[in-house]
Design a protein around this motif. Sequence first.
Motif, PDB file in Angstrom:
ATOM      1  N   ARG A 177       0.836  -1.202   0.000  1.00 47.43           N
ATOM      2  CA  ARG A 177       0.000   0.000   0.000  1.00 47.43           C
ATOM      3  C   ARG A 177       0.875   1.257   0.000  1.00 47.43           C
ATOM      4  O   ARG A 177       0.686   2.187   0.795  1.00 47.43           O
ATOM      5  CB  ARG A 177      -0.954   0.007   1.187  1.00 47.43           C
ATOM      6  CG  ARG A 177      -1.945  -1.157   1.174  1.00 47.43           C
ATOM      7  CD  ARG A 177      -2.871  -1.141   2.385  1.00 47.43           C
ATOM      8  NE  ARG A 177      -3.896  -2.165   2.285  1.00 47.43           N
ATOM      9  CZ  ARG A 177      -3.723  -3.421   2.662  1.00 47.43           C
ATOM     10  NH1 ARG A 177      -2.560  -3.804   3.157  1.00 47.43           N
ATOM     11  NH2 ARG A 177      -4.700  -4.298   2.542  1.00 47.43           N
ATOM     12  N   SER A 209      -2.179   2.704  -2.924  1.00 50.63           N
ATOM     13  CA  SER A 209      -2.312   2.726  -1.463  1.00 50.63           C
ATOM     14  C   SER A 209      -3.699   2.330  -0.985  1.00 50.63           C
ATOM     15  O   SER A 209      -4.010   2.507   0.195  1.00 50.63           O
ATOM     16  CB  SER A 209      -1.984   4.126  -0.931  1.00 50.63           C
ATOM     17  OG  SER A 209      -2.942   5.075  -1.393  1.00 50.63           O
ATOM     18  N   CYS A 210      -4.544   1.797  -1.847  1.00 51.24           N
ATOM     19  CA  CYS A 210      -5.911   1.437  -1.459  1.00 51.24           C
ATOM     20  C   CYS A 210      -5.906   0.528  -0.230  1.00 51.24           C
ATOM     21  O   CYS A 210      -5.149  -0.458  -0.168  1.00 51.24           O
ATOM     22  CB  CYS A 210      -6.613   0.728  -2.616  1.00 51.24           C
ATOM     23  SG  CYS A 210      -8.340   0.316  -2.256  1.00 51.24           S
ATOM     24  N   PRO A 211      -6.738   0.835   0.784  1.00 51.14           N
ATOM     25  CA  PRO A 211      -6.730   0.041   2.019  1.00 51.14           C
ATOM     26  C   PRO A 211      -7.460  -1.293   1.918  1.00 51.14           C
ATOM     27  O   PRO A 211      -7.481  -2.065   2.895  1.00 51.14           O
ATOM     28  CB  PRO A 211      -7.435   0.968   3.012  1.00 51.14           C
ATOM     29  CG  PRO A 211      -8.367   1.780   2.168  1.00 51.14           C
ATOM     30  CD  PRO A 211      -7.630   2.006   0.873  1.00 51.14           C
ATOM     31  N   ARG A 221     -13.501   3.348  -2.160  1.00 48.70           N
ATOM     32  CA  ARG A 221     -12.748   3.527  -0.914  1.00 48.70           C
ATOM     33  C   ARG A 221     -11.553   4.448  -1.097  1.00 48.70           C
ATOM     34  O   ARG A 221     -11.330   5.362  -0.314  1.00 48.70           O
ATOM     35  CB  ARG A 221     -12.285   2.166  -0.379  1.00 48.70           C
ATOM     36  CG  ARG A 221     -13.410   1.264   0.070  1.00 48.70           C
ATOM     37  CD  ARG A 221     -12.863   0.036   0.793  1.00 48.70           C
ATOM     38  NE  ARG A 221     -12.203   0.384   2.045  1.00 48.70           N
ATOM     39  CZ  ARG A 221     -11.649  -0.497   2.871  1.00 48.70           C
ATOM     40  NH1 ARG A 221     -11.671  -1.794   2.550  1.00 48.70           N
ATOM     41  NH2 ARG A 221     -11.081  -0.118   3.989  1.00 48.70           N
ATOM     42  N   CYS A 222     -10.742   4.202  -2.130  1.00 50.75           N
ATOM     43  CA  CYS A 222      -9.506   4.976  -2.287  1.00 50.75           C
ATOM     44  C   CYS A 222      -9.638   6.149  -3.244  1.00 50.75           C
ATOM     45  O   CYS A 222      -8.724   6.964  -3.359  1.00 50.75           O
ATOM     46  CB  CYS A 222      -8.361   4.077  -2.733  1.00 50.75           C
ATOM     47  SG  CYS A 222      -8.495   3.455  -4.436  1.00 50.75           S
ATOM     48  N   THR A 226      -9.874   9.926   2.644  1.00 52.91           N
ATOM     49  CA  THR A 226      -9.387   9.796   1.282  1.00 52.91           C
ATOM     50  C   THR A 226     -10.124  10.700   0.313  1.00 52.91           C
ATOM     51  O   THR A 226      -9.707  10.868  -0.816  1.00 52.91           O
ATOM     52  CB  THR A 226      -9.535   8.342   0.782  1.00 52.91           C
ATOM     53  OG1 THR A 226     -10.930   8.012   0.740  1.00 52.91           O
ATOM     54  CG2 THR A 226      -8.807   7.386   1.689  1.00 52.91           C
ATOM     55  N   SER A 232       3.271   9.462   3.562  1.00 49.89           N
ATOM     56  CA  SER A 232       2.349   8.919   2.565  1.00 49.89           C
ATOM     57  C   SER A 232       1.664  10.004   1.761  1.00 49.89           C
ATOM     58  O   SER A 232       1.007   9.719   0.762  1.00 49.89           O
ATOM     59  CB  SER A 232       1.284   8.056   3.251  1.00 49.89           C
ATOM     60  OG  SER A 232       0.520   8.839   4.158  1.00 49.89           O
TER      61      SER A 232
END
Length: 467
Positions: free
Chosen positions: A13, A35-37, A65-66, A189, A269
Motif C-alpha cells: 500500500r 495505497s488502497c486500504p 474507498r480509495c 481519502t 504517505s
Amino acid sequence: MDEETGYGAVRSRDARFDGAFFFAVRTTGIYCRPSCPAVTPKRQNVRYYATAAAAQGSGFRACRRCRPDAAPGSAEWNVRADVVGRAMRMIGDGVVDREGVAGLAVRLGYSARQVQRQLTAELGAGPVALARAQRAHTARVLLQTTELPVTEIAFAAGFASVRQFNDTIRTVYAATPTGLRTTAPRDGTRPVSAPSASTPSAGIPLRLAHRGPYQAAAVFDLLGAEAVPGVEEVTGVPGSRTYRRTLRLPYGTGVAAVGERPADASAHSGGWLDARLHLTDLRDLTTAVQRLRRLFDLDADPYAVDERLGTDPRLAPLVAARPGLRSPGAADPEELAVRALVGPREAERLVRAYGKALDVPCGTLTHVFPEPASLVGAGGTLGALAAALADGGLRLDAGADRQAARTALNALPGLDAHAVAVIRTRALGDPDVGPPGAPVPDTWRPWRSYALRHLRAAARQPGSEDK
C-alpha cells in the motif's frame, strides 16, 4: 514499470506510487490507487495501467474507498518535455474540452492521428478518453461539494450532453449522478469536504492532494514575499496562513484561497492543501485546479528529488532538514513572465493602470493581472515581451515546448539571463534550471531548480531570485 515492482507497491500500500500508476482487479471490475486500504488481491488477478482513463477504457470502475481519480497527478507529466508530457499537461488544463482533439494537435504541432497514436501507445488511452476521465472527476467534485442541479453540473464539467454525462458517471463510478451525490464518502481519502459545507455562492471547497512530505512554510514564505497588492495576499500567522489570488481563466475570472498546513514529518504517505474556489463560470473548475497544482508544485515526486539531491554533500543536510521542499510554479505563466521582468513595484503599478477590475472586489483583491495585449504599447523590453506573448511568438502555457520558449526568451532584447531563468523555472515549470553562468555539480541534475530552492530556504531568503 515491471509487474514485480507494481505488485510490491500494491501489497505494501505504498502511497509513493499514487498517481504514478493504477491497478485493476479482474475479479471485481474495480481499479484503485496503489495505497488502497482494501484487501490485497491475488497477483494473477491484477492488471496495471498508466492512467485512470486506460483502466476505465478496459471496463473497470473507480474504487469507492480509495478514490483513485483524486490521486496526485503523475510527476512524470510535469517533468517530461516530449509530446506525451506536453499533451498530458494541456489535457489537464482543459484544452481538449475547449478546443477538441484538433486544437490539442495544432498546439502540439502534430496531426490529430499522430497525437492519438502516441498517447494510446504509451498510456493505453487517447486524448478523448483522458479528457473524459478528467470530466468525470470534475463532475464528482461538483456533485459532492455544491447543491447545483445535475443538469448544470453536466455542462459545467465539460460534457456535451446530459446523456453523455449520465452514461459516463455510471461507467466510471457505477452509480447515477444523484446516487453519487447522496453517497459522498466521509473518510480522509475524499478530495473535498462535506456537501453541507458549501453552496455555489460560498465557493467550491477542495482538497488538493500531494504525495510525500510537503514543506508548506517555504512555499507560503515565497508567495507572501512576492505578492502583488490587488492580485494576491497572504494573511494569518506562519503555520496557518491563507494565500488568496485572482485568476484569469478561459471562460471568466476566479478567486482562489489555499490554506497552509504545517509540515508533518510523519506524513510520508502524502496529504493535501485545503482550497476554496470562487468562479464566475464553473466550466473553469478543472483549469483553475490544475493551475493551483502547478503553482504549489503538488504533482512533484519528492522521493525522487530528495533521493538524488541527498547524495550531494552540500545539499544532503538541507534535504534532511526540509524533506519534500517544492519548486513553486505559476498560476498564470504570462503574468509571471511580466513580473519577473519588471519587479514587484512596477507590477503593482501595472495592475492599477492596466489590470481588469473584478465585478465584485473580494477583500483586498480587486483586479486580475493585465493581459499581455494591454501591455504591448509599453515599449522597451516589456512591450517586446508582451507582444511576443500576445501574438503567440512566445508560448508559456501548460503544453509549451520548453526549448522553443527558451529560444524565444533569449531572442527578446533586454531580457537578461536572470529573468529568463526565473521564467523557465516558474512559468514553464522546468525542474532543471541552474543559476545563470554558475557551474553546478552533476549530482544536482535533473533537479537543479529544487537544489536552488534548498539553498535559498537555508539562507532564509526564499524567492530572492524573483525580486
